[in-house]
Design a protein around this motif. Sequence first.
Motif: not given
Length: 294
Positions: A97-99, A110-111, A124-126, A153-154
Amino acid sequence: MNIALTPDEHTEQATESFAGDPAMTALYALAPQSSNFNKLRKRLLRNVRQAIDDFAMLKGQKRWLVALSGGKDSYGLLAILMELKWRGLLPVELVACNIDQGQPNFPKHVLPDYLTSLGIPHRIEYRDTYSIVKEKVPEGATYCALCSRLRRGNLYRIAKEEGCDALVLGHHREDILETFFLNLFHGAKLATMPPKLLNDDGDLMVVRPLAYCAEEDMAKFAAAMQFPIIPCDLCGSQDGLQRNAMKDMLAGIEAKMPGRKDVMMKALTNINPSHMLDRKLFDFSSLIPSPSEQ
């Protein structure tokens, strides 16, 4: 940190055969085939296995959310966990997971491209925490604390939404030592990043499998693997951070007295409350000498 590889580590590409596993083949496609690299890789695998065992990180967990920032440590963490899983030593599902925190010029492709090429389930969360941090933190103050709190937190929320029972973070040995000295010098307490803890709600485990891994090893591993590193334009752009001062101090100690970082890590696992000054941890009032036998 820019660590050059030795000539032996620049030899022919690809490491040991992962025939039949496209994900592992893709993961190590750019890795050098050299004894130095394999020694480094095996040392990291051994350190992570030891941390997982020492701190019972696998106690009941079935699905791990691996936080991926795009930096050397989180890329290395994911690669090591993937190999442990491939070897049958990590019986959990991995979800990366990437924020996306809304940083200007963040390379959004990229990710997702990298994780897709490895066949790793990911999310992937914006969340525009960048604007919040820039608005709330006064000019010249450190961004890290608020940025980290918002991101964490996210990640807690996403871990629960993804059905994960553990959040996996890429903090290494130096992160733990630097945090200890930050708390000592600036927080007036003896505390650091624990390798394993429960979140405040008590429903999610947070683990740090890189606890025994040296930052220098992680940097060499990332360079050898040619990870597509994404620099941080927020906290990474600030000079004079207190953590940087702790990093420089530890580097100076290690240069003068090699091996001190390992000794300090062992000290954190060898605490004697009766030889400290915390009255909450030890009942000093109960210390009464016994009458001497005549």
